[in-house]
Design an enzyme around this catalytic site. Sequence first.
Site, PDB file in Angstrom:
ATOM      1  CE  LYS A 229      -3.656   2.304   2.652  1.00 14.86           C
ATOM      2  NZ  LYS A 229      -4.500   2.231   3.858  1.00 14.86           N
ATOM      3  CE  LYS A 252      -3.523   8.184   6.833  1.00 17.21           C
ATOM      4  NZ  LYS A 252      -4.692   7.274   6.753  1.00 17.21           N
ATOM      5  CE  LYS A 283      -6.428   2.143  -0.647  1.00 16.45           C
ATOM      6  NZ  LYS A 283      -7.108   2.195   0.656  1.00 16.45           N
TER       7      LYS A 283
END
Length: 361
Positions: A229, A252, A283
């Site tokens: 991700k 993040k 993702k």
Amino acid sequence: MIWPLTSKPKFESFREEQAAPPAPAPAGAKQNRLDLSLRLRRNRKAEWSRRLVRENTLSAADLIWPIFLSEGENLREPIPSLPGVERLSIDEAVRAAAEAAELGIPAIALFPNTDPALRDEKASEALNPDNLVCRALHAIKKEIPQLGLITDVALDPYTSHGHDGLLRGEEILNDETVIVLVEQALNQARAGADIIAPSDMMDGRVGAIRAALDAHGFEAVQILSYAAKYASAFYGPFRDAIGTNAILVGDKRTYQMDPANSDEALREVAQDIEEGADIVMVKPGLPYLDVIFRVKDHFGLPTFAYQVSGEYAMIMAAANNGWIDGDKAMLESLLAFKRAGADAVLTYFAPRAAKKLKELA
């Protein structure tokens, strides 16, 4: 593994044939035609022929429908940055689940928009057995037991700072977060989740969740790991949908992957497989087709892709402005995932795509 070549490389004979001098044209042949023995267009000449030689196909069975939940009753709340997508109250989510089953979509994935009053630094609401997700699981499983239910394991819908983990100063705490994620996963499994999908990107969380599920009698519950991700710019509309865009502190990048890295994705996936992941996911989707291909090619494990909110929003914006054919672009984008090696795709297009595929069948 690299297999030794025991014969001529693929297409070598073709190259030799093309290098050979052309055969003389038969008497009376038109001289304005190319002397070609290989015409790739022959297989494309008709729809029936194209169908016979098609390498990849797309069906409703390849789709997973992400659904956003909100408190209320008979609520269908539009999300401006996701045209055509709505937050649903639980009763409406049950209706959507029934629609998914009728369309042949195998599973839905649930994401909550938690009341801001219930968010705190410790993500306490994630462990509440009566939280929005757990109540939705009970309700949907009761009415449509044959539908697969996937739940997101991450703390961002429940934290007051919008991060996927516990925060100390500016640091996201890995091991302390994993302890909470394990309890969140158990909470969801007890409520009826079929697949637990940790999307937080904390190290070691898959192994800890697998051990806890097995120890508490949930050996049959699968783990779909968001194994690769990325810290992507394509998540904005999703964060609008779950209410974290306005509260997110910082970014993040300390736990989600650097978009520049591809080899690292293989290490992330390998770790999660070793820890017990049944399915792995990449993702975002379209900007990372190369990663999907590498993961599937290298490991051979069931590999999913997430066509994220920004990807959906771009296609919808262009379609709504008349710049592209929305249905054709939708189906082409989904087929691209299959071509890259994805076994299934989480997409907000799921019901629309399933209906269109049914029309075209």
